[in-house]
Enzyme design. Structure first.
Site, PDB file in Angstrom:
ATOM      1  N   SER A 190      -3.769  -3.393   0.463  1.00 34.98           N
ATOM      2  CA  SER A 190      -3.942  -1.953   0.561  1.00 34.98           C
ATOM      3  C   SER A 190      -3.507  -1.481   1.947  1.00 34.98           C
ATOM      4  O   SER A 190      -2.360  -1.671   2.327  1.00 34.98           O
ATOM      5  CB  SER A 190      -5.390  -1.577   0.249  1.00 34.98           C
ATOM      6  OG  SER A 190      -5.532  -0.202   0.027  1.00 34.98           O
ATOM      7  N   GLU A 325      -3.585  -0.334 -10.805  1.00 30.86           N
ATOM      8  CA  GLU A 325      -4.106  -0.008  -9.484  1.00 30.86           C
ATOM      9  C   GLU A 325      -4.994   1.238  -9.473  1.00 30.86           C
ATOM     10  O   GLU A 325      -6.131   1.206  -8.995  1.00 30.86           O
ATOM     11  CB  GLU A 325      -2.942   0.222  -8.502  1.00 30.86           C
ATOM     12  CG  GLU A 325      -2.051  -0.967  -8.252  1.00 30.86           C
ATOM     13  CD  GLU A 325      -2.529  -1.874  -7.145  1.00 30.86           C
ATOM     14  OE1 GLU A 325      -3.665  -1.689  -6.659  1.00 30.86           O
ATOM     15  OE2 GLU A 325      -1.775  -2.796  -6.776  1.00 30.86           O
ATOM     16  N   HIS A 415      -7.082  -1.686  -8.409  1.00 27.81           N
ATOM     17  CA  HIS A 415      -6.905  -1.938  -6.989  1.00 27.81           C
ATOM     18  C   HIS A 415      -7.999  -2.878  -6.484  1.00 27.81           C
ATOM     19  O   HIS A 415      -9.167  -2.738  -6.852  1.00 27.81           O
ATOM     20  CB  HIS A 415      -6.978  -0.604  -6.248  1.00 27.81           C
ATOM     21  CG  HIS A 415      -6.441  -0.627  -4.861  1.00 27.81           C
ATOM     22  ND1 HIS A 415      -5.129  -0.911  -4.568  1.00 27.81           N
ATOM     23  CD2 HIS A 415      -7.043  -0.395  -3.658  1.00 27.81           C
ATOM     24  CE1 HIS A 415      -4.938  -0.834  -3.267  1.00 27.81           C
ATOM     25  NE2 HIS A 415      -6.087  -0.526  -2.688  1.00 27.81           N
TER      26      HIS A 415
END
Length: 477
Positions: A190, A325, A415
């Site tokens: 990320s 995600e 995610h």
């Protein structure tokens, strides 16, 4: 590595000796400072050297975390985040095989958290699983306003400068822990992956690492300074102080975090480029309001542009994304259920063929929220990652896609779900991956990371000129 009799392992660093602890055949050193506390006049300056110490400094407990607030409840239920505030938080943790052979590959972890949250002290990030042939290092860096706000009188990109200082510490010290400073791989997820892209692009990071891994990031996260200053101006208005480094440094940390949280919410609720700047809105993805800037020093251009021009072409890259995600952001919060066809159309209408994709998804039985989550996944993660690979020399990049479907909160391969598989720490992440995650997927992903850091070959073919899916390794499908 120098070892004391039976008890604590002791290592000499450039600032002084540190003592760690042994866990089985692994030596662990926690909370070693690589830079001085960024407080007072130093709060908005470049990282400063650590004052050397006499004797042996105990390094058996995690250090403090960068100033931050907890995740919102829906995210906190999925993703652990320990907050232990303290000034001396620019630290590294080191896990190494309990041996003095030396020359081992090194992996340096850069945590995520939208540049406002996270630390190197999460149990899921422990490097003990790597420390069977690899020296693993976890780092902290300044976050939020302290790390990334563009402030008059302060240096830009302080959080990235902290990361560079940590990598300089690795170069100077890792041989004493058994590692090879010439074989360092940086890896992050990320905001950590976006940091990896920035380090690939930065002239200040040249020579500090040999390979790079990007998990669920992109090379686009860099705002123009003028746009970032609009965000800072609003923050100063909330606080009622001047928008300069000295004024911000004098603000009570609790008040600064509260204002930063209010600012982030305002940016999310009303992502108007006229208020925040075009690059802030476009590059922040509706999630980030304070992140790296193009300052002409740390970043001479947006990382994607620098990489496309050949910067970092000699650094092998392993990069990938998760199949779902944006479900982590939209579905877990319950926001996806509130998204109407009209709302999805308003977002997707700004993308090529966006409305056609929306109608195709709805015709196939997906909800507007589901379609929007998939489209934003492509826009923010899979598309930019594939484009980044395509911009690099043929054979320099390996791509993957992660598809293991978590049963928690219907986030699927959302995610962050891949992190405990990469670290092989499924036991520390049941709230994210479910009660019975697939250990074979963890074995495969963890092995790929170790092999890439050791030899540059994760076990599948690198991309060709078009970076097409024929050379894409898929995990957990």
């Amino acid at each position: 590595m120098t070892r004391t009799h039976l008890e604590s392992p002791v290592v000499a660093t450039t600032s002084g000796r540190v003592s760690g602890r042994r866990t089985g055949d692994i030596a662990v050193f926690l909370g070693i400072p690589y830079a001085a506390p960024p407080v007072g006049p130093a709060a908005f300056d470049s990282p400063r050297p650590v004052d050397a110490w006499d004797g042996v400094r105990t390094a058996v407990e995690y250090g403090p975390t960068a100033p931050q607030v907890p995740y919102p409840a829906p995210i906190a239920a999925l993703l652990d985040n320990v907050i232990e505030l303290g000034d001396d938080y620019l630290t590294v943790n080191v896990w190494t095989p309990d041996q003095s052979a030396g020359g081992l590959p090194v992996m340096v972890w850069i945590h995520g958290g939208a540049f406002t949250r996270g630390s190197n002290r999460l149990a899921m990030y422990a490097g003990d699983t790597f420390a069977h042939g690899v020296v693993c290092v976890g780092i902290n860096y300044r976050l939020g306003t302290a790390g990334f706000a563009s402030v008059s009188g302060g240096v830009e990109n302080r959080g990235l400068r902290d990361q560079i200082a940590a990598l300089e510490w690795v170069q100077a010290n890792i041989a004493s822990f058994g590692g090879d400073p010439g074989n360092v791989t940086i890896f992050g997820e990320s905001a950590g992956a976006m940091s990896v892209a920035s380090l690939l692009a930065s002239p200040l990071a040249r020579g500090l690492f040999r390979r790079a891994i990007m998990q669920s990031g992109n090379g686009s996260a860099a705002a123009e300074i003028d746009d970032a200053r609009l965000v800072t101006a609003r923050l100063s208005a909330i606080l009622g102080v001047d928008a300069d480094a000295q004024s911000f440094a004098e603000v009570d940390p609790v008040a600064l975090l509260a204002a930063q949280s209010q600012l982030a919410l305002e940016c999310m609720v009303n992502p108007d480029p006229a208020l925040w700047g075009e690059s802030t809105v476009a590059k922040g993805l509706g999630i980030m309001s304070q992140f790296p800037v193009v300052d002409g020093d740390v970043l001479t251009s947006v990382p994607q542009e620098a990489i496309a021009s050949g910067t970092g072409a000699d650094i092998p890259l392993l990069a990938g994304w998760n199949a779902d995600e944006f479900r982590f952001f939209l579905v877990a919060s319950g926001g996806a259920d509130a998204i109407t066809e009209q709302a999805a159309a308003a977002v997707l209408g700004r993308q090529p063929n966006g409305i056609d994709h929306l109608h195709a998804g709805l015709d196939a039985g997906a909800s507007p929220g589901d379609v929007l989550a998939q489209a934003l996944t492509a826009r923010a993660f899979s598309g930019p990652t594939t484009a980044l690979a395509a911009s690099r020399p043929s054979g320099s990049t390996h791509l993957y896609e992660f598809g293991y479907s978590s049963p928690i909160a219907d986030i699927r391969a959302g995610h962050a779900v891949e992190i405990p598989f990469v670290f092989d720490h499924l036991d520390q992440a049941h709230s994210l991956v479910g009660p019975e995650p697939d250990q074979q997927v963890a074995d495969e992903m963890h092995r790929a990371g170790v092999d890439f850091a050791t030899t540059g070959d994760p076990g599948w073919s690198s991309t060709g000129p078009e970076s097409d899916n024929r050379r894409l390794r898929r995990f957990g499908f």
